[in-house]
Design a protein around this motif. Structure first.
Motif, PDB file in Angstrom:
ATOM      1  N   ILE A  87     -22.974  24.253  26.914  1.00 36.24           N
ATOM      2  CA  ILE A  87     -22.172  23.026  26.902  1.00 36.24           C
ATOM      3  C   ILE A  87     -23.070  21.895  26.403  1.00 36.24           C
ATOM      4  O   ILE A  87     -24.071  21.560  27.025  1.00 36.24           O
ATOM      5  N   THR A  88     -22.726  21.348  25.263  1.00 39.96           N
ATOM      6  CA  THR A  88     -23.487  20.214  24.732  1.00 39.96           C
ATOM      7  C   THR A  88     -22.502  19.092  24.441  1.00 39.96           C
ATOM      8  O   THR A  88     -21.296  19.300  24.486  1.00 39.96           O
ATOM      9  N   SER A  89     -23.013  17.918  24.168  1.00 37.91           N
ATOM     10  CA  SER A  89     -22.113  16.828  23.812  1.00 37.91           C
ATOM     11  C   SER A  89     -21.417  17.202  22.519  1.00 37.91           C
ATOM     12  O   SER A  89     -22.068  17.543  21.543  1.00 37.91           O
ATOM     13  N   PRO A  90     -20.102  17.154  22.510  1.00 37.71           N
ATOM     14  CA  PRO A  90     -19.392  17.520  21.279  1.00 37.71           C
ATOM     15  C   PRO A  90     -19.514  16.393  20.251  1.00 37.71           C
ATOM     16  O   PRO A  90     -18.580  15.652  20.023  1.00 37.71           O
ATOM     17  N   THR A  91     -20.682  16.298  19.619  1.00 40.61           N
ATOM     18  CA  THR A  91     -20.956  15.162  18.748  1.00 40.61           C
ATOM     19  C   THR A  91     -20.315  15.301  17.370  1.00 40.61           C
ATOM     20  O   THR A  91     -19.791  14.338  16.828  1.00 40.61           O
ATOM     21  N   PHE A  92     -20.366  16.498  16.819  1.00 38.74           N
ATOM     22  CA  PHE A  92     -19.836  16.676  15.469  1.00 38.74           C
ATOM     23  C   PHE A  92     -18.461  17.310  15.454  1.00 38.74           C
ATOM     24  O   PHE A  92     -17.830  17.395  14.429  1.00 38.74           O
ATOM     25  N   VAL A  93     -18.037  17.749  16.611  1.00 38.91           N
ATOM     26  CA  VAL A  93     -16.670  18.236  16.727  1.00 38.91           C
ATOM     27  C   VAL A  93     -16.014  17.451  17.847  1.00 38.91           C
ATOM     28  O   VAL A  93     -16.681  16.907  18.715  1.00 38.91           O
ATOM     29  N   ILE A  94     -14.706  17.403  17.817  1.00 41.48           N
ATOM     30  CA  ILE A  94     -14.000  16.656  18.849  1.00 41.48           C
ATOM     31  C   ILE A  94     -13.840  17.501  20.104  1.00 41.48           C
ATOM     32  O   ILE A  94     -13.908  17.001  21.211  1.00 41.48           O
ATOM     33  N   ALA A  95     -13.664  18.796  19.898  1.00 44.61           N
ATOM     34  CA  ALA A  95     -13.497  19.656  21.066  1.00 44.61           C
ATOM     35  C   ALA A  95     -14.055  21.045  20.787  1.00 44.61           C
ATOM     36  O   ALA A  95     -14.098  21.491  19.641  1.00 44.61           O
ATOM     37  N   ARG A  96     -14.506  21.680  21.841  1.00 42.20           N
ATOM     38  CA  ARG A  96     -15.038  23.029  21.748  1.00 42.20           C
ATOM     39  C   ARG A  96     -14.357  23.916  22.774  1.00 42.20           C
ATOM     40  O   ARG A  96     -14.103  23.481  23.893  1.00 42.20           O
ATOM     41  N   VAL A  97     -14.095  25.150  22.387  1.00 40.82           N
ATOM     42  CA  VAL A  97     -13.494  26.110  23.304  1.00 40.82           C
ATOM     43  C   VAL A  97     -14.573  27.069  23.784  1.00 40.82           C
ATOM     44  O   VAL A  97     -15.274  27.681  22.972  1.00 40.82           O
ATOM     45  N   HIS A  98     -14.728  27.181  25.089  1.00 47.20           N
ATOM     46  CA  HIS A  98     -15.702  28.098  25.684  1.00 47.20           C
ATOM     47  C   HIS A  98     -14.933  29.219  26.371  1.00 47.20           C
ATOM     48  O   HIS A  98     -14.354  29.013  27.439  1.00 47.20           O
ATOM     49  N   PRO A  99     -14.920  30.407  25.754  1.00 52.78           N
ATOM     50  CA  PRO A  99     -14.131  31.493  26.337  1.00 52.78           C
ATOM     51  C   PRO A  99     -14.732  31.986  27.655  1.00 52.78           C
ATOM     52  O   PRO A  99     -15.935  31.886  27.881  1.00 52.78           O
ATOM     53  N   SER A 100     -13.864  32.514  28.481  1.00 47.07           N
ATOM     54  CA  SER A 100     -14.310  33.060  29.758  1.00 47.07           C
ATOM     55  C   SER A 100     -15.104  34.332  29.535  1.00 47.07           C
ATOM     56  O   SER A 100     -14.840  35.098  28.618  1.00 47.07           O
ATOM     57  N   LEU A 101     -16.080  34.555  30.404  1.00 49.93           N
ATOM     58  CA  LEU A 101     -16.855  35.792  30.364  1.00 49.93           C
ATOM     59  C   LEU A 101     -16.325  36.793  31.381  1.00 49.93           C
ATOM     60  O   LEU A 101     -16.854  37.896  31.506  1.00 49.93           O
ATOM     61  N   CYS A 102     -15.268  36.408  32.101  1.00 40.76           N
ATOM     62  CA  CYS A 102     -14.817  37.281  33.198  1.00 40.76           C
ATOM     63  C   CYS A 102     -13.298  37.358  33.296  1.00 40.76           C
ATOM     64  O   CYS A 102     -12.764  37.589  34.371  1.00 40.76           O
ATOM     65  N   GLY A 103     -12.614  37.116  32.192  1.00 41.20           N
ATOM     66  CA  GLY A 103     -11.158  37.248  32.220  1.00 41.20           C
ATOM     67  C   GLY A 103     -10.435  36.066  32.842  1.00 41.20           C
ATOM     68  O   GLY A 103      -9.233  36.129  33.077  1.00 41.20           O
ATOM     69  N   GLY A 104     -11.138  34.987  33.106  1.00 42.23           N
ATOM     70  CA  GLY A 104     -10.522  33.779  33.664  1.00 42.23           C
ATOM     71  C   GLY A 104     -10.130  32.821  32.561  1.00 42.23           C
ATOM     72  O   GLY A 104     -10.126  33.172  31.378  1.00 42.23           O
ATOM     73  N   PRO A 105      -9.786  31.575  32.931  1.00 39.25           N
ATOM     74  CA  PRO A 105      -9.405  30.584  31.925  1.00 39.25           C
ATOM     75  C   PRO A 105     -10.591  30.147  31.066  1.00 39.25           C
ATOM     76  O   PRO A 105     -11.727  30.088  31.543  1.00 39.25           O
ATOM     77  N   ALA A 106     -10.321  29.855  29.805  1.00 41.33           N
ATOM     78  CA  ALA A 106     -11.337  29.268  28.926  1.00 41.33           C
ATOM     79  C   ALA A 106     -11.522  27.805  29.318  1.00 41.33           C
ATOM     80  O   ALA A 106     -10.666  27.208  29.974  1.00 41.33           O
ATOM     81  N   LEU A 107     -12.647  27.243  28.909  1.00 39.72           N
ATOM     82  CA  LEU A 107     -12.886  25.815  29.121  1.00 39.72           C
ATOM     83  C   LEU A 107     -12.800  25.111  27.770  1.00 39.72           C
ATOM     84  O   LEU A 107     -13.510  25.470  26.819  1.00 39.72           O
ATOM     85  N   VAL A 108     -11.903  24.138  27.667  1.00 41.28           N
ATOM     86  CA  VAL A 108     -11.818  23.302  26.470  1.00 41.28           C
ATOM     87  C   VAL A 108     -12.524  21.989  26.796  1.00 41.28           C
ATOM     88  O   VAL A 108     -12.127  21.280  27.720  1.00 41.28           O
ATOM     89  N   HIS A 109     -13.584  21.693  26.058  1.00 41.45           N
ATOM     90  CA  HIS A 109     -14.403  20.508  26.313  1.00 41.45           C
ATOM     91  C   HIS A 109     -14.229  19.544  25.148  1.00 41.45           C
ATOM     92  O   HIS A 109     -14.637  19.839  24.021  1.00 41.45           O
ATOM     93  N   ALA A 110     -13.608  18.415  25.412  1.00 41.11           N
ATOM     94  CA  ALA A 110     -13.303  17.461  24.343  1.00 41.11           C
ATOM     95  C   ALA A 110     -14.007  16.134  24.600  1.00 41.11           C
ATOM     96  O   ALA A 110     -14.305  15.783  25.737  1.00 41.11           O
ATOM     97  N   ASP A 111     -14.306  15.451  23.533  1.00 42.34           N
ATOM     98  CA  ASP A 111     -14.924  14.130  23.636  1.00 42.34           C
ATOM     99  C   ASP A 111     -14.005  13.113  22.982  1.00 42.34           C
ATOM    100  O   ASP A 111     -13.982  12.969  21.767  1.00 42.34           O
TER     101      ASP A 111
END
Ligand SMILES: Nc1ncnc2c1ncn2[C@@H]1O[C@H](COP(=O)(O)OP(=O)(O)OP(=O)(O)O)[C@@H](O)[C@H]1O
Ligand SMILES: [Mg+2]
Length: 152
Positions: free
Chosen positions: A53-77
């Motif tokens: 997880i880094t500051s989404p400086t060059f993109v507006i949002a990043r999708v971090h998929p789950s490693l265990c079948g749970g929900p993904a994390l969408v991180h937006a700036d």
């Protein structure tokens, strides 16, 4: 809740993650360098999603998929969104209903997106590393969720 170090902020995020469900929207506000991204790092650890997880400086949002079948994390700036572009317009490779979405600097921008949201405000205190975090659940989703469960 007072968080004295970046480590405490990360650990707080990890505890907070245990309250989260697919479709949740978290709106993070607070001044530059308050620790918003640091908190998201803790949430990501708790959700067990792929980092880093880094500051989404060059993109507006990043999708971090789950490693265990749970929900993904969408991180937006939203700082970079400027106007009133909606997260839905970003055409992310993830469904917001199935993900946990965290928007930094979302205050005043994403309120119209969802009637249910957890507002998280982080403030700096002068002098040291301490931060104060305040949670406010808005809408029926949060009505019965004791958000202070994350405080222990
Ligand atoms: N108690 C604390 N909680 C969080 N971060 C802390 C704390 N004490 C020190 N820090 C440091 O403060 C910085 C916070 O940076 P971070 O990128 O998380 O802030 P931010 O709110 O996302 O900033 P930006 O507004 O640029 O997005 C980090 O370098 C972190 O190590
Ligand atoms: Mg940040």
């Amino acid at each position: 809740m007072r968080l004295r170090t970046a480590e405490e902020t990360r650990a707080y995020g990890t505890r907070l993650a245990s309250l989260l469900r697919p479709g949740d929207l978290l709106v993070l506000s607070g001044p530059l360098g308050a620790g918003k991204t640091t908190l998201v790092q803790g949430i990501a650890e708790g959700l067990k999603v792929r980092g880093p997880i880094t500051s989404p400086t060059f993109v507006i949002a990043r999708v971090h998929p789950s490693l265990c079948g749970g929900p993904a994390l969408v991180h937006a700036d939203a700082y970079r969104l400027g106007g009133d572009l909606e997260v839905d317009d970003l055409d992310l490779d993830a469904s917001l209903e199935e993900s946990v979405t965290v928007v930094e600097w979302g205050e005043g921008l994403v309120e119209g997106l969802a009637e249910d949201r957890l507002e998280i405000h982080i403030d700096r205190e002068s002098g040291d590393d301490a931060r104060t975090v305040t949670l406010r659940g808005v809408g029926p989703r949060w009505a019965d969720t004791p958000t202070d469960a994350a405080q222990e």
